[in-house]
Write a protein that holds these residues in place. Structure first.
Motif, PDB file in Angstrom:
ATOM      1  N   PHE A   1      -1.132 -10.881  42.026  1.00 41.10           N
ATOM      2  CA  PHE A   1      -2.384 -11.442  41.516  1.00 41.10           C
ATOM      3  C   PHE A   1      -3.116 -12.214  42.610  1.00 41.10           C
ATOM      4  N   ARG A   2      -2.390 -13.124  43.287  1.00 40.53           N
ATOM      5  CA  ARG A   2      -3.070 -13.944  44.288  1.00 40.53           C
ATOM      6  C   ARG A   2      -3.475 -13.118  45.514  1.00 40.53           C
TER       7      ARG A   2
ATOM      8  N   ILE B   1      -6.744 -11.332  44.585  1.00 42.16           N
ATOM      9  CA  ILE B   1      -7.865 -12.286  44.648  1.00 42.16           C
ATOM     10  C   ILE B   1      -8.207 -12.572  46.109  1.00 42.16           C
ATOM     11  N   ASN B   2      -7.168 -12.829  46.909  1.00 44.83           N
ATOM     12  CA  ASN B   2      -7.372 -13.228  48.304  1.00 44.83           C
ATOM     13  C   ASN B   2      -8.026 -12.139  49.157  1.00 44.83           C
TER      14      ASN B   2
ATOM     15  N   PRO C   1     -10.783 -18.543  36.054  1.00 42.53           N
ATOM     16  CA  PRO C   1     -11.237 -19.928  36.119  1.00 42.53           C
ATOM     17  C   PRO C   1     -12.155 -20.147  37.329  1.00 42.53           C
TER      18      PRO C   1
ATOM     19  N   PHE D   1     -12.213 -22.054  39.895  1.00 40.29           N
ATOM     20  CA  PHE D   1     -11.647 -22.126  41.245  1.00 40.29           C
ATOM     21  C   PHE D   1     -11.511 -20.726  41.844  1.00 40.29           C
ATOM     22  N   LEU D   2     -11.006 -19.789  41.035  1.00 41.40           N
ATOM     23  CA  LEU D   2     -10.831 -18.431  41.540  1.00 41.40           C
ATOM     24  C   LEU D   2     -12.173 -17.720  41.704  1.00 41.40           C
TER      25      LEU D   2
ATOM     26  N   LEU E   1     -10.335 -15.023  50.266  1.00 39.69           N
ATOM     27  CA  LEU E   1      -9.885 -16.343  50.717  1.00 39.69           C
ATOM     28  C   LEU E   1     -10.355 -16.696  52.129  1.00 39.69           C
ATOM     29  N   MET E   2     -10.316 -15.709  53.045  1.00 34.99           N
ATOM     30  CA  MET E   2     -10.663 -16.034  54.428  1.00 34.99           C
ATOM     31  C   MET E   2     -12.157 -16.317  54.583  1.00 34.99           C
TER      32      MET E   2
ATOM     33  N   TRP F   1     -13.924 -17.674  52.250  1.00 36.00           N
ATOM     34  CA  TRP F   1     -14.032 -19.021  51.670  1.00 36.00           C
ATOM     35  C   TRP F   1     -13.588 -20.061  52.705  1.00 36.00           C
ATOM     36  N   ALA F   2     -12.497 -19.722  53.418  1.00 32.12           N
ATOM     37  CA  ALA F   2     -11.988 -20.618  54.465  1.00 32.12           C
ATOM     38  C   ALA F   2     -13.040 -20.825  55.549  1.00 32.12           C
TER      39      ALA F   2
ATOM     40  N   LYS G   1     -15.644 -23.166  54.311  1.00 32.73           N
ATOM     41  CA  LYS G   1     -15.206 -24.531  54.040  1.00 32.73           C
ATOM     42  C   LYS G   1     -14.562 -25.215  55.253  1.00 32.73           C
TER      43      LYS G   1
END
Lengths: 163, 418
Positions: free
Chosen positions: A92-93, A96-97, A141, A143-144, A153-154, A156-157, A160
């Protein structure tokens, strides 16, 4: 975002060795990994599917190893979405990532092999066009959603943390 | 709060956390191996990241396909080696490398109360010393290389209370196989498995590692055992510190509490193709085998080798069976040499492999042909896990595996050692 494609139906507990066997993990090459996607339980899968097709599975999809090669192989061979009754947590993660869309819903029971399915990720609705049936699912949710909207994720990284 | 919630709260700056809450937690240690590491490094470089957040907290362990089985795997290890040189991270090359989940605790890198992530699903092993440790993906690891953080959803906990004492030839592996058999391969999906009770208190560290190692086979996010004097003794033997000892509050909330009396459990065997297909070993006595593997992050520690050697001593492996023994680390290998275990194995007709995950995942060092059957002390028996998609893997403890090696079919250790 709407995703529409033909369903490829699988059962419960499809594990990461089913999705991509460990003997193919001596590379990070996406096209090579994609070639062996689902090979153990559906030989020739990557050649049978068309770009945009959808994997539909039962409980605990992606259980087993942490190998990110599994969602990478699925995404790489052209699958646009995985719908399952439930997902194993590392899969799952990873999905998403890396930006592989996944949807968790019991509507899976009303989808059969080769059905045409349309999913609206923003609205949380799902339509089996072949059988003219409609369902819905709980959206991720906040956050995801943030990670998904960034494109993984990268990304987003980068927004941020890496300026 | 539960022990899991306390550790998570301490790592994200909250006084309290709740199941379902999303947190960004600070990590104490990040692990990647020769399969998952190269992908993480690619992501790290694609993001134009220049440096890692803290090189001493990054451990790269090429253990899956090493000593490199082919050119491609050699290239993957080279990626790790170069990255570790450039960024001065920890790295264990052949000659020093061991199976990651045996190696890291032995190196004193795992402390109680710490938060560890590993791009390997069996990273949950470290919960045995009272740490929060979970398997993640390569992108998670790349993100943590840069930020020192991981996004997590706080898991609800299930408490498993084990009463009674283990019978002879029954230990950590049997407890966890029995438990997975009871709750299923998704029985603890997304959840923390907290293990406690008299039976756990009486187990060695090695057996505790085995139990937490297989929490993932029930779908769990982490397995955890509150630290006690056995934990303390172990931690102080490998490290200068012991970390922080947390334990669950009396009024901690659990999603479920499951009690199991271990004194009624015999040695367990999990039949193909799920770890949850576990039943008493005696139900499999007509299953003939071609190969035995004793090793892996689940059962490749010194006490596992001692148990196997006790069965093998003065016996010969069945003529139709090949037995591969894999001490999980160099230190374990040396200790086994010192104690004469390696001689016992070789005299019995076993082969000794250098530390590697190898056959457990059908990588190398003992891949199965079509139709072949193996019994292994490893953790997964999925279709094709150890080789050909039409081969079969049974999971067991080291005594059962060795007894089966001698008999040529799945056997209770009592059949060999009366």
């Amino acid at each position: 975002m709407k995703i529409r494609g033909k369903a490829w139906k699988f059962g419960d507990h499809i594990n990461t060795d089913d999705i991509i066997a460990a003997r193919y993990l001596n590379t990070t090459d996406i096209s090579e990994l994609s070639l062996h996607c689902m090979e153990t339980i559906s030989p020739g899968f990557s050649k049978k599917i068309a770009k945009g097709d959808i994997i539909v599975a039962g409980e605990n999809f992606g259980c087993g190893s942490s190998r990110e090669h599994a969602p990478i192989a699925i995404k790489g061979c052209g699958i646009s979405l995985v719908i399952a009754k439930s997902f194993a947590r590392i899969f799952f993660r990873n999905a998403i990532n890396i930006g592989l869309p996944i949807v968790e819903t019991n509507f899976v029971g009303r989808i059969f092999q080769d059905d045409i399915v349309e999913v609206d990720l923003d609205k949380g609705t799902i339509v089996n066009i072949t059988r003219n049936q409609t369902g819905d699912f709980i959206k991720y949710p906040e956050f995801l959603q943030m990670i998904i909207k960034s494109g993984g994720l990268m990304q987003w990284a980068k927004e941020k943390y890496i300026k | 709060m539960t022990i899991t919630e306390k550790i998570l709260a301490a790592h994200c700056g909250f006084d309290e956390v709740f199941p379902g809450q999303f947190i960004e937690a600070n990590v104490d240690l990040i692990l990647a191996n020769d399969i998952t590491g190269p992908l993480a490094i690619e992501e790290f470089e694609k993001a134009d990241a220049k440096k890692v957040f803290d090189p001493s907290k990054i451990v790269l362990v090429p253990d899956h396909f090493t000593p490199c089985k082919d050119i491609k795997s050699a290239e993957m290890v080279k990626v790790l080696r170069n990255f570790s040189k450039k960024h001065r991270t920890r790295f264990y090359d052949v000659g020093r490398v061991g199976i990651e989940h045996a190696l890291l605790p032995e190196e004193g890198l795992i402390l109680a109360g710490s938060l560890i992530i590993g791009a390997d699903s069996h990273s949950c092993t470290y919960g045995a010393v009272g740490a929060f440790s979970t398997g993640v993906g390569s992108t998670d690891v790349a993100f943590a290389f840069i930020t020192g953080k991981i996004w997590l959803k706080v898991p609800p906990s299930i408490k498993f209370i084990y009463t009674g004492r283990c019978s002879r030839f029954t230990g950590g592996k049997d407890i966890i196989l029995y438990t997975i058999g009871k709750i299923g391969v998704d029985g603890a999906r997304y959840k923390a498995m907290e293990f406690e009770g008299e039976a756990i208190e009486n187990l060695s560290m090695d057996d505790r590692f085995t139990i937490c190692n297989m929490a993932i086979e029930a779908g769990a996010k982490n397995g955890i055992i509150a630290p006690d004097t056995i934990t303390e003794e172990f931690l102080l033997s490998v490290s200068r510190g012991k970390g922080i000892f947390y334990k669950s509050d009396r009024d901690a909330k659990y999603e479920n509490i499951i009690e199991i009396d271990v004194s009624s459990i015999g040695p367990q065997v999990a039949a193909p193709h799920l770890p949850s297909n576990s039943r008493d070993v005696r139900e499999f006595s007509d299953v003939r085998i071609d190969q035995v593997v004793i090793g892996s992050c689940t059962n490749g520690r010194i006490s596992d080798l001692r148990k196997a050697a006790m069965i093998a001593k003065g016996k010969s492996v069945h003529s139709d069976v090949r037995v591969i023994i894999i001490p999980a680390t160099q230190k374990i290998y040396q200790q086994a040499l010192k104690e004469g275990l390696i001689h016992i194995f070789m005299d019995a007709g076993c082969v000794i492999s250098p530390p590697t995950c190898g056959p457990c995942l059908g990588g190398h060092m003992g891949v199965l042909a079509k139709g072949e059957v193996a019994i292994a002390t490893t953790n997964r028996n999925f279709i094709g896990r150890m080789g050909h998609p039409e081969s079969f893997v049974y999971l067991s403890n080291p005594e059962v595996a060795m007894a089966s090696a001698i008999k040529g079919r799945i056997s209770h250790p009592e059949e060999v050692l009366k």
